[in-house]
Motif scaffolding. Sequence first.
Motif, short mmCIF file in Angstrom:
data_model
loop_
_atom_site.label_atom_id
_atom_site.label_comp_id
_atom_site.label_asym_id
_atom_site.label_seq_id
_atom_site.Cartn_x
_atom_site.Cartn_y
_atom_site.Cartn_z
N LEU A 35 9.83 -9.05 6.03
CA LEU A 35 8.86 -10.06 5.58
C LEU A 35 9.32 -11.45 6.02
O LEU A 35 8.52 -12.25 6.51
CB LEU A 35 8.69 -9.99 4.07
CG LEU A 35 7.83 -11.09 3.43
CD1 LEU A 35 6.43 -11.09 4.02
CD2 LEU A 35 7.77 -10.92 1.91
N LEU A 46 0.91 -4.64 2.71
CA LEU A 46 1.99 -5.45 3.27
C LEU A 46 3.04 -4.55 3.92
O LEU A 46 3.46 -4.79 5.06
CB LEU A 46 2.63 -6.29 2.18
CG LEU A 46 3.93 -7.03 2.56
CD1 LEU A 46 3.66 -8.08 3.61
CD2 LEU A 46 4.56 -7.66 1.31
N TYR A 48 6.78 -12.78 8.98
CA TYR A 48 5.61 -13.31 8.27
C TYR A 48 4.74 -14.20 9.15
O TYR A 48 3.51 -14.21 9.03
CB TYR A 48 6.03 -14.02 6.99
CG TYR A 48 6.63 -15.41 7.16
CD1 TYR A 48 5.80 -16.54 7.19
CD2 TYR A 48 7.99 -15.59 7.28
CE1 TYR A 48 6.35 -17.81 7.34
CE2 TYR A 48 8.54 -16.84 7.43
CZ TYR A 48 7.72 -17.95 7.47
OH TYR A 48 8.25 -19.20 7.61
N ARG A 49 5.37 -14.93 10.08
CA ARG A 49 4.56 -15.78 10.97
C ARG A 49 3.74 -14.95 11.95
O ARG A 49 2.62 -15.31 12.30
CB ARG A 49 5.46 -16.76 11.72
CG ARG A 49 5.98 -17.89 10.81
CD ARG A 49 6.86 -18.85 11.56
NE ARG A 49 8.07 -18.20 12.05
CZ ARG A 49 9.01 -18.79 12.77
NH1 ARG A 49 8.87 -20.07 13.10
NH2 ARG A 49 10.08 -18.14 13.17
N LEU A 106 4.26 -4.43 7.87
CA LEU A 106 5.67 -4.64 8.23
C LEU A 106 6.23 -3.40 8.93
O LEU A 106 6.99 -3.50 9.89
CB LEU A 106 6.49 -4.95 6.98
CG LEU A 106 6.19 -6.29 6.30
CD1 LEU A 106 7.01 -6.43 5.02
CD2 LEU A 106 6.47 -7.45 7.24
N LEU A 136 0.86 -15.35 8.32
CA LEU A 136 1.05 -15.86 6.97
C LEU A 136 1.70 -17.23 7.02
O LEU A 136 2.58 -17.48 7.85
CB LEU A 136 1.93 -14.90 6.16
CG LEU A 136 1.36 -13.53 5.81
CD1 LEU A 136 2.46 -12.65 5.21
CD2 LEU A 136 0.20 -13.65 4.86
N GLU A 184 2.33 -18.69 1.60
CA GLU A 184 1.80 -17.35 1.33
C GLU A 184 2.92 -16.31 1.29
O GLU A 184 2.93 -15.42 0.43
CB GLU A 184 0.76 -16.97 2.38
CG GLU A 184 -0.53 -17.77 2.26
CD GLU A 184 -1.40 -17.69 3.50
OE1 GLU A 184 -2.55 -18.17 3.45
OE2 GLU A 184 -0.95 -17.14 4.54
N ALA A 185 3.87 -16.45 2.22
CA ALA A 185 5.02 -15.54 2.23
C ALA A 185 5.84 -15.72 0.96
O ALA A 185 6.30 -14.75 0.35
CB ALA A 185 5.88 -15.79 3.46
N PHE A 243 -3.20 -7.48 2.57
CA PHE A 243 -1.76 -7.50 2.32
C PHE A 243 -1.44 -6.94 0.94
O PHE A 243 -0.42 -6.27 0.75
CB PHE A 243 -1.22 -8.94 2.44
CG PHE A 243 -1.19 -9.46 3.84
CD1 PHE A 243 -0.18 -9.08 4.71
CD2 PHE A 243 -2.18 -10.30 4.31
CE1 PHE A 243 -0.15 -9.55 6.01
CE2 PHE A 243 -2.16 -10.79 5.60
CZ PHE A 243 -1.14 -10.40 6.46
#
Length: 255
Positions: free
Chosen positions: A28, A111, A32-33, A115, A37, A41-42, A88
């Motif tokens: 994560l 999510l 995340y980018r 991932l 996100l 948000e992350a 997510f």
Amino acid sequence: MDGKGWNTWGEGVSFGLQNGMAVIPYALLKYYRKLDLTGSEAMLLIHLLSFRQVEGIDFPSLEELQTVTGRSTAAIAGELQKLMKEGFISIDEDNDELRDIHYERYNFSGLYGRLGAFLAEAAQSVSDRSKPAGSVPGIRASARRTGSPEPDGGYSRASAPAAGRDGEEKRSLFTIFEKEFGRPLSPMECETISGWVDQDKYPEELILLALKESVFAGKVHFRYIDRILLEWARNRVKDAQDVKAYTQKFRSGGR
């Protein structure tokens, strides 16, 4: 640092450790980018995971989230809506029959699925770089497109060991589910769909109707869809006509 300073620092660490630690997926923080996100948000996802693991709170209130983030409840609510809309997170609902309590909890399968897709891609990239120089480039991509065996003797997800109509049916379901979820399916989710087709013998039409029901209910996650299919199976619901009749009967209170 003098002895008193070290003692104060040690007491602080001890207090912090006794208050618990949350396990956050490194993926994560790393990806995340790439998942589009924002940092906030992350961080909100991290707080949701921490509430569950450390506080035992599966569905923290906006006020509780405001306390730890320092942001307005309106901003937090907006980000939660975006995270749910983009798949997510989702919300599971259940009842504690012993205490007669209805409760909700956040579901992070969306999510984790995304991932997992990034981690699988990263592992594949490492595997491709470690191949001998004489390897034929692009063979795995070709196997995915054509459904032929991969070099290791296995099959890509799209060519799960099924032939003819069954194989085409699964590939169609995979595609439709990925489009509805807005992301690639995880290996476990693909296995679930395969189980519906191969083991439970649910018709494709019924599976898609269950997906449609979950979308209407705003609960687009596999556990909810599986519960719908199981309930239909118990009530001998086998096609669209049966679904319509069962739904009408259910909504009318079984009269």
